[in-house]
Design a protein around this motif. Structure first.
Motif, PDB file in Angstrom:
ATOM      1  N   SER A  59      -2.790  12.696  -3.637  1.00 39.18           N
ATOM      2  CA  SER A  59      -4.394  12.375  -3.018  1.00 39.18           C
ATOM      3  C   SER A  59      -5.398  13.271  -3.972  1.00 39.18           C
ATOM      4  O   SER A  59      -4.684  14.347  -4.633  1.00 39.18           O
ATOM      5  CB  SER A  59      -4.301  13.016  -1.689  1.00 39.18           C
ATOM      6  OG  SER A  59      -4.078  14.617  -1.417  1.00 39.18           O
TER       7      SER A  59
ATOM      8  N   VAL B  19      -1.143   1.748  -4.250  1.00 36.72           N
ATOM      9  CA  VAL B  19      -2.524   2.004  -4.371  1.00 36.72           C
ATOM     10  C   VAL B  19      -3.420   0.812  -3.708  1.00 36.72           C
ATOM     11  O   VAL B  19      -4.019   0.226  -4.366  1.00 36.72           O
ATOM     12  CB  VAL B  19      -3.203   2.345  -5.691  1.00 36.72           C
ATOM     13  CG1 VAL B  19      -2.612   3.619  -6.132  1.00 36.72           C
ATOM     14  CG2 VAL B  19      -2.556   1.238  -6.981  1.00 36.72           C
ATOM     15  N   PRO B  20      -3.180   0.353  -2.362  1.00 37.57           N
ATOM     16  CA  PRO B  20      -3.682  -0.773  -1.759  1.00 37.57           C
ATOM     17  C   PRO B  20      -5.134  -0.575  -1.712  1.00 37.57           C
ATOM     18  O   PRO B  20      -6.112  -1.440  -1.683  1.00 37.57           O
ATOM     19  CB  PRO B  20      -3.124  -0.907  -0.274  1.00 37.57           C
ATOM     20  CG  PRO B  20      -2.421   0.665  -0.205  1.00 37.57           C
ATOM     21  CD  PRO B  20      -2.199   1.109  -1.425  1.00 37.57           C
ATOM     22  N   GLU B  21      -5.819   0.959  -1.841  1.00 40.44           N
ATOM     23  CA  GLU B  21      -7.122   1.338  -1.666  1.00 40.44           C
ATOM     24  C   GLU B  21      -7.842   0.617  -2.886  1.00 40.44           C
ATOM     25  O   GLU B  21      -8.966   0.418  -3.114  1.00 40.44           O
ATOM     26  CB  GLU B  21      -7.383   2.777  -1.458  1.00 40.44           C
ATOM     27  CG  GLU B  21      -6.828   3.635  -2.457  1.00 40.44           C
ATOM     28  CD  GLU B  21      -5.414   3.988  -2.257  1.00 40.44           C
ATOM     29  OE1 GLU B  21      -5.157   4.784  -3.222  1.00 40.44           O
ATOM     30  OE2 GLU B  21      -4.768   3.482  -1.609  1.00 40.44           O
ATOM     31  N   THR B  22      -7.157   0.540  -4.034  1.00 40.71           N
ATOM     32  CA  THR B  22      -7.723   0.105  -5.206  1.00 40.71           C
ATOM     33  C   THR B  22      -7.375  -1.243  -5.283  1.00 40.71           C
ATOM     34  O   THR B  22      -8.505  -2.302  -5.921  1.00 40.71           O
ATOM     35  CB  THR B  22      -7.047   0.842  -6.438  1.00 40.71           C
ATOM     36  OG1 THR B  22      -7.398   2.270  -6.429  1.00 40.71           O
ATOM     37  CG2 THR B  22      -7.361   0.246  -7.767  1.00 40.71           C
TER      38      THR B  22
ATOM     39  N   PRO C 202      -9.502  -4.315  -2.602  1.00 43.59           N
ATOM     40  CA  PRO C 202     -10.899  -4.485  -3.030  1.00 43.59           C
ATOM     41  C   PRO C 202     -11.060  -5.424  -4.124  1.00 43.59           C
ATOM     42  O   PRO C 202     -11.907  -6.352  -4.487  1.00 43.59           O
ATOM     43  CB  PRO C 202     -11.539  -3.353  -3.145  1.00 43.59           C
ATOM     44  CG  PRO C 202     -10.875  -2.198  -2.204  1.00 43.59           C
ATOM     45  CD  PRO C 202      -9.214  -2.784  -2.548  1.00 43.59           C
TER      46      PRO C 202
ATOM     47  N   LYS D 101      -7.929  -7.118   5.750  1.00 46.77           N
ATOM     48  CA  LYS D 101      -7.018  -5.984   5.810  1.00 46.77           C
ATOM     49  C   LYS D 101      -7.849  -4.461   5.707  1.00 46.77           C
ATOM     50  O   LYS D 101      -8.747  -4.831   5.185  1.00 46.77           O
ATOM     51  CB  LYS D 101      -5.978  -6.208   4.617  1.00 46.77           C
ATOM     52  CG  LYS D 101      -5.201  -7.204   4.820  1.00 46.77           C
ATOM     53  CD  LYS D 101      -4.118  -7.662   3.619  1.00 46.77           C
ATOM     54  CE  LYS D 101      -3.545  -8.918   3.687  1.00 46.77           C
ATOM     55  NZ  LYS D 101      -2.687  -9.108   2.678  1.00 46.77           N
TER      56      LYS D 101
ATOM     57  N   HIS E  53      -7.944  -1.746   3.901  1.00 48.10           N
ATOM     58  CA  HIS E  53      -8.337  -1.309   2.666  1.00 48.10           C
ATOM     59  C   HIS E  53      -9.193  -2.219   2.265  1.00 48.10           C
ATOM     60  O   HIS E  53      -9.870  -2.063   1.067  1.00 48.10           O
ATOM     61  CB  HIS E  53      -7.205  -1.104   1.879  1.00 48.10           C
ATOM     62  CG  HIS E  53      -6.245  -0.050   2.394  1.00 48.10           C
ATOM     63  ND1 HIS E  53      -6.871   1.601   1.938  1.00 48.10           N
ATOM     64  CD2 HIS E  53      -5.156   0.300   2.418  1.00 48.10           C
ATOM     65  CE1 HIS E  53      -5.823   2.229   2.497  1.00 48.10           C
ATOM     66  NE2 HIS E  53      -4.810   1.587   2.819  1.00 48.10           N
TER      67      HIS E  53
END
Length: 422
Positions: free
Chosen positions: A45, A341-344, A347, A382, A384
């Motif tokens: 993180s 890295v679903p947060e990247t 989107p 979803k 993220h």
């Protein structure tokens, strides 16, 4: 990295009882923990990276190891950037460059000049270039003044991607690499090793300077100072291109594809779309020419480059070209990265699907447009992807309107309005 992280108590104990030998050992271990993880594994993180970087900086400050301190400060600046603390990342990059013992243009007056360079919008003040003057900080980093912005800067490979998309390899690269552009001069010397700060010890890799410029360009962009960031990003690209093959340690300090992606993003942000397309094309060609082992170190760059290329092509009205890149971009956004890295990835996937839906509408294929728009909404629902749900609903409503499905269009627009009101 996981093993080193588990064993950190050992070098910490060594640094406590034998600082002369244990200090550099602990600093190296902490720096290793901060750097990106192995391919396919979730990265640490930003908060943990920053904590390790801060500890590494404190350790190296107690030693005469200038190279280690410069690297630790660079990693600290990057951790601040990942944490969204752009102003602090900007200042940290300046501090790291000052410790290197030379400014980005490699002159002896670098440290004092970098420390004095303004790092905030207030210090630089407004000006004619997009409302922001490229202040002294950017001048010291990039030595701006090489003429018109180049159409592209590029890596060393020309591959299938460039040939398919029809963009000449290395467009404008000779202009970009001309003397006087700043960081390129640092990296141009044989061995690509910069000088050492007064009173310091050890060689400082020129890769640190290239990495710092990329970090600073992204920090300036995060502060809304994209015009000022463009020459800094350009200098970073030039420096990376002229570096020799990086060793294992330097490989963790960014990469040419990453710097190209930053430069392309900034060109697009400042409205220079054709130049941005050329840079993205060059980066895609460079990535296409890499081996799987090489790609493992830049695995996150490829999906970003391809998805953003589609967006810039659509914004330029080149809908067929955008649709041609679309399948490759969609494939790049699948697989392990979507899990690690679903947060990247999410989107990016939503934005890509919206861009493709708009392109299909523009080329007269409403059925495909609807399929892409519906997929974009599904992905945006979803966790993220929630930040992109409004734009996905906008796109779907427009597509449904084109198809004459007024009832479904009305429902979608109502949901979008409710989402905006919350």
């Amino acid at each position: 990295m996981g093993v080193v992280r588990i064993l950190l108590p050992l070098p910490r104990a060594a640094a406590k009882w034998a600082p002369e030998k244990g200090g550099p050992l602990l600093g190296a271990a902490l720096s290793y923990c901060v750097t990106p993880s192995w391919a396919g594994l979730p990265p640490p993180s930003p908060a943990r990276r920053l904590a390790w970087a801060e500890e590494a900086v404190a350790v190296y400050r107690a030693t005469a190891d200038t190279a280690g301190l410069s690297r630790a400060l660079a990693l600290r600046a990057h951790a601040l950037l990942l944490s969204g603390r752009f102003e602090e990342a900007n200042g940290a990059a300046d501090e790291a460059m000052a410790v290197r013992g030379a400014g980005p243009d490699g002159d002896a007056g670098g440290p004092a000049a970098v420390r004095a360079a303004p790092a905030s919008r207030a210090a630089d003040g407004p000006g004619p270039a997009g409302g922001v003057r490229a202040g002294a900080g950017a001048d010291r980093w990039a030595a701006a003044g090489t003429g018109a912005e180049q159409a592209a800067v590029a890596g060393t490979g020309a591959g299938e991607a460039a040939a398919v998309r029809g963009v000449p390899a290395r467009a404008g690269a000779d202009q970009e690499a001309a003397p006087g552009t700043g960081l390129d001069e640092v990296a141009g010397a044989p061995g690509a090793r910069a000088g050492t700060a007064a009173g310091g010890r050890g060689e400082v890799s020129a890769a640190v300077g290239a990495f710092l410029a990329d970090v600073r360009a992204q920090a300036l962009a995060g502060l809304g100072r994209a015009e000022e960031a463009v020459p800094v990003a350009r200098a970073s690209v030039a420096a990376y291109r002229r570096l020799p093959a990086p060793d294992r340690r330097d490989r963790a300090l960014g990469s040419l594809p990453g710097a190209l992606r930053t430069y392309g993003m900034l060109l697009a942000t400042t409205g220079r779309r054709e130049e941005a397309v050329a840079v993205y094309e060059e980066c895609a060609a460079l990535l296409a020419a890499m081996s799987l082992r090489e790609l493992a170190h830049v695995e996150r760059v490829r999906p970003q480059v391809l998805a953003e290329l589609v967006g810039v092509l659509r914004a330029s009205g080149r809908y067929e070209d955008a649709l041609g890149v679309g399948p490759e971009a969609r494939e790049a956004l699948r697989g392990p990265l979507a899990w690690t890295v679903p947060e990247t990835v999410l989107p990016l996937r939503v934005r890509l699907l919206v861009d493709l839906a708009r392109c299909h509408t523009a080329t007269g294929d409403p059925a495909e447009a609807r399929a892409c728009a519906q997929a974009a909404v599904a992905e945006a629902r979803k966790p993220h992807g929630a930040g992109e749900l409004t734009s996905a609903l906008d796109c779907l409503a427009d597509v449904l309107g084109e198809l004459g499905h007024t009832a479904k269009e009305s429902i979608t627009r109502r949901e979008r309005a409710e989402l905006r009101d919350t």
